[in-house]
Design an enzyme around this catalytic site. Structure first.
Site, PDB file in Angstrom:
ATOM      1  CG  HIS A  13      -1.876   1.112   1.307  1.00 20.97           C
ATOM      2  ND1 HIS A  13      -2.863   1.292   0.363  1.00 20.97           N
ATOM      3  CD2 HIS A  13      -2.025   2.121   2.197  1.00 20.97           C
ATOM      4  CE1 HIS A  13      -3.583   2.351   0.679  1.00 20.97           C
ATOM      5  NE2 HIS A  13      -3.084   2.888   1.791  1.00 20.97           N
ATOM      6  CG  ASP A  28      -9.735  -0.009  -1.446  1.00 18.25           C
ATOM      7  OD1 ASP A  28      -9.151  -0.910  -0.817  1.00 18.25           O
ATOM      8  OD2 ASP A  28      -9.636   1.195  -1.151  1.00 18.25           O
TER       9      ASP A  28
END
Length: 435
Positions: free
Chosen positions: A188, A314
């Protein structure tokens, strides 16, 4: 589908296969859960004797979607989402394979937890579920997990989910370890120190709303570092989410240099911008944050060009207590499994993407990254299929969504394009009911 089930002929369809670029009228023949033939010659009555037939009515027949980034509460946060409810939402959105993130309680950092998720999914989920395992134990960014054992247990990728591995030495070791197993490392790309107290994109809009901003450099600095480590180690590296024009240029340069680098983008960053936050809509507090329109257009162009490889939902369910807060105090995250495809079709309708390119980023490319056989309509491939009416208009009603949580960024949005039916191995698992 049982080996004794009759063959199934889907005909009168618009066949869209992102793996080959096929886009035309035809049919698909399925036997024992496997595609055995595809083409314009497959019309009503052309199947083998005793074959079941489905008239697709001219709708799009395409591979089921593969979502590389879905947060599921099980184990530990079943009040937010379970494997069962996530899989039902996935099926309704045309997603036949989900990769669940390791941010559970306990986290997916040991082979036993991988095994638990796989067994639980087998018993309760209606779509394929593959766990991504943690890169570091307890997601703490310090001590590496046993990547080899986790991969053997069934983990398809390695990531600390929404937590960035900030220690470069730790990530270097993880990449070196993963390289020896040809394992995919996903990070990330958001520097938590640069994020600080930021809650939305840094700029005039944040100032107007009186909110702390998150600079693009929180993303680009970490992305640059990760790519240099990928070059150093030779590991397969995937930037989980990029959201701005500068990141596009960084990834483009890495790919032009021949590095084994790929990246993804959230459906939210593709179809929404910071103005959609409006008057502090907490369902749109996300990580990475929604950027301005210039950045949104840059990531759309990068997706069309092939610089961005995959689109992810997501999917991150949050309950009322964590979202019904002042914007700065709300948790990041939004639902995405059920609306990802319909939202993505906005870009097809505006002419910014072809349908084949959209479906490639949603099916063939992510399947290839994790080494799974889906994402294609070809002989020998599993018959994980979706039947899609790309012209069907509807208004999103969060109370009709299948997820346990209701934090959809598209609540009350007008979308066009609806999954009519979803099949796993040729077996119908979802059918749209207008009621």
């Amino acid at each position: 589908m049982s080996a004794f089930s009759p063959p199934h002929l889907f005909h009168n369809a618009r066949i869209v296969d992102p793996a080959t670029g096929r886009d035309g009228r035809g049919g698909v023949l399925v036997r024992a859960g496997i595609i055995v033939d595809v083409g314009p010659h497959l019309v009503s009555g052309s199947g083998p004797e005793g074959a079941q037939e489905t008239d697709c009515g001219g709708s799009v027949l395409a591979p089921g979607l593969v979502d590389l980034r879905a947060f599921v509460g099980e184990p530990g946060a079943e009040h937010r989402e379970t494997l069962k409810t996530a899989s039902e939402a996935a099926a309704a959105g045309g997603v036949t394979t989900i990769v669940c993130m390791p941010e559970t309680n306990p986290p997916i950092d040991e082979p036993a937890i991988v095994d638990f998720v796989l067994r639980r999914a087998r018993d309760t989920a209606i779509v394929h579920v593959h766990p991504a395992a943690a890169l570091t134990k307890q997601l703490n960014g310090r001590e590496l997990t046993e990547i080899g054992l986790l991969r053997e247990a069934g983990a398809v990728a390695f990531t600390d989910g929404t937590r960035s591995v900030t220690n470069a030495q730790v990530l270097r070791r993880a990449m070196t370890y993963a390289r020896d197993f040809d394992a995919l490392v996903i990070n990330h790309v958001e520097d938590p120190d640069l994020v600080g107290q930021g809650v939305m994109n840094e700029g005039a809009r944040a100032s107007l709303l009186g909110l702390h901003g998150i600079p693009r450099e929180a993303e680009t600095i970490m992305l640059e570092r990760d790519i240099r480590l990928a070059r150093l180690t030779g590991a397969r590296y995937h930037a989980a989410l990029i959201s701005c024009a500068d990141s596009v240029e960084i990834v483009r340069n890495a790919k032009n240099s021949g590095l084994p680098v790929t990246c993804g983008v959230s459906i939210n960053n593709l179809t929404l911008n910071e103005l959609d936050i409006g008057d502090y809509r907490t369902f749109l507090r996300l990580s990475p944050p929604l950027r301005d329109e210039v950045d949104r257009q840059a990531v759309i162009a990068a997706l069309a060009e092939g610089v961005i490889d995959v689109i992810v939902s997501d999917h991150n369910p949050q309950d009322v207590e964590t979202k019904r807060q002042p914007f700065a105090e709300a948790e990041n995250g939004a639902l995405g499994l059920e609306t990802m495809l319909s939202a993505g079709l906005r870009l097809v309708q505006t002419g910014q993407l072809t349908l084949s390119r959209l479906l490639a980023a949603l099916s063939h490319n992510p399947a290839s990254l994790i080494g799974q056989p889906g994402g294609a309509l070809a002989a020998g491939k599993p018959a994980d299929l979706i039947l899609l009416d790309i012209d069907y208009p509807y208004i999103v009603d969060k109370m009709k969504l299948h997820s346990k949580s209701k934090n959809s960024p598209f609540d009350e949005a007008r979308l066009t394009g609806k999954v009519l039916k979803t099949y796993i191995a040729g077996r119908l698992i979802y059918e749209y009911d207008e009621q």
